[in-house]
Design an enzyme around this catalytic site. Structure first.
Site: not given
Length: 289
Positions: A179, A166, A174, A209, A183
Site C-alpha cells: 500500500h 480511474d 497494492n 483510485e 500511495d
C-alpha cells in the site's frame, strides 16, 4: 503544502495572534496606567521589533503565497504600530490623546484582526476539504461546488465538462508492491493531473483510485482533447517506489458535459459510465458519454 504543514501554519498564526494580543494588553496598560511606554513602541521600526513582526518577517515564501491577505497584513501591521507610536509618544509627553487618533488606532487593529480571521477561516476550510494523502479536494463540497459551476454556465451560456479518471489495475499495484507503493502512485497521479489544470479547474478525489476533474468553460471536444493529453502523460509516468524500483501505470478516462438542466449526480454518473466504457474497451483510453 501537505495537510501537516498546513496545520503547522494554522498553529503558527494562532500563536502569532496571541503574541499580538499580549502586546496590545501591555500597550493599554501603558496608555491608561502610570506605566512608561515600551521603548520598542516608540521606535519607527516597531512593527519589526515586536514578536509578531519578528515571526512574520521570517515566514517562508511558500507560506506567504498561501493567501493574498498576507501582503495586506504587512502594511496593516506597520500602520497599526505607527498609530501606537503616536499614542505612546503623546502619553510620554503628558499630552492628551485625541479621540480620533485612538479610534483610528483601533480601526487599524481591527483591520489586522479581520485579515487573520479570514486567512484562518479559509485555511481551516482548505484543511477539512482536502484529501490528506494526495492534496486533491475531497468530496465534502463536491455537489455544491459543481452546482455553482452549473449555475454560472446557465447564466453565461457556457459549457462545463467532467472527467472521471480511474487507475487501471490499481489493486495489482497494492497486492504486488504494498500500500505504500500505492500511495506513491496516487500522489504522482494527482501531481501529474494538477500540472495540466488551469487555475480555475477543479480536482476531487472521488474515492480510492478514482478522481473527478471539473473543467469550466470547456466544450465536449475540448475536454476529450485534454483527457487524451492527460492520459498520455499518465502513461509516461515513471514512479519510484523504493529500492531503485519504478513502476508505470495507466488510467481510463470518462468525459461528460454538465447539461443546463442536469441533476449533478446524473452528470457525474454519465462521466462514470463513460469511464467504465473506457475500461471495457481495453483501458488506457478516453471514452465520451
Amino acid at each position: 503544502m501537505s495537510n501537516t504543514q498546513l496545520e503547522d501554519v494554522i498553529g503558527e498564526i494562532e500563536q502569532a495572534i496571541e503574541w499580538h494580543q499580549s502586546w496590545y494588553r501591555n500597550l493599554l496598560r501603558s496608555l491608561i496606567a502610570d506605566i512608561p511606554a515600551d521603548d520598542q513602541d516608540l521606535s519607527d521600526n516597531a512593527h519589526n521589533l515586536c514578536r509578531f513582526g519578528q515571526w512574520f518577517n521570517k515566514l517562508p515564501e511558500q507560506t506567504l503565497n498561501l493567501h493574498p491577505y498576507f501582503s495586506e497584513i504587512a502594511s496593516a501591521h506597520q500602520k497599526m504600530h505607527q498609530g501606537a507610536k503616536v499614542l505612546s509618544s503623546l502619553k510620554e509627553s503628558n499630552s492628551a490623546i485625541p479621540v480620533n487618533l485612538l479610534d483610528q488606532f483601533h480601526t487599524d487593529l481591527d483591520s489586522l484582526r479581520d485579515y487573520f480571521e479570514a486567512i484562518n477561516d479559509e485555511l481551516y476550510e482548505l484543511l477539512h476539504t482536502r484529501d490528506p494523502l494526495t492534496g486533491a479536494t475531497n468530496r465534502a463540497n463536491l455537489v455544491e461546488n459543481l452546482q455553482k459551476e452549473q449555475e454560472l454556465c446557465k447564466r453565461k451560456s457556457l459549457s462545463c465538462a467532467l472527467i472521471m479518471i480511474d487507475l487501471d489495475h490499481f489493486k495489482r499495484v497494492n497486492d504486488e508492491f504494498g500500500h505504500g507503493a500505492g500511495d506513491k502512485v496516487l500522489i504522482a497521479l494527482v501531481k501529474c493531473i494538477k500540472s495540466h489544470l488551469r487555475e480555475y479547474d477543479q480536482l476531487y478525489r472521488y474515492g480510492g483510485e478514482e478522481f473527478l476533474v471539473c473543467l469550466p468553460h470547456t466544450e465536449l471536444e475540448g475536454a476529450k482533447s485534454f483527457s487524451e493529453r492527460l492520459r498520455a502523460a499518465v502513461a509516461t509516468l515513471k514512479i519510484e517506489i523504493g529500492n531503485d524500483k519504478h513502476i508505470n501505470v495507466t488510467g481510463s478516462f470518462g468525459v461528460a458535459l454538465i447539461n443546463a438542466n442536469d441533476d449533478i449526480e446524473t452528470a457525474i454518473e454519465r462521466a462514470d459510465q463513460a469511464m467504465y466504457q473506457a475500461k471495457k474497451s481495453g483501458r488506457n483510453r478516453v471514452s465520451v458519454a
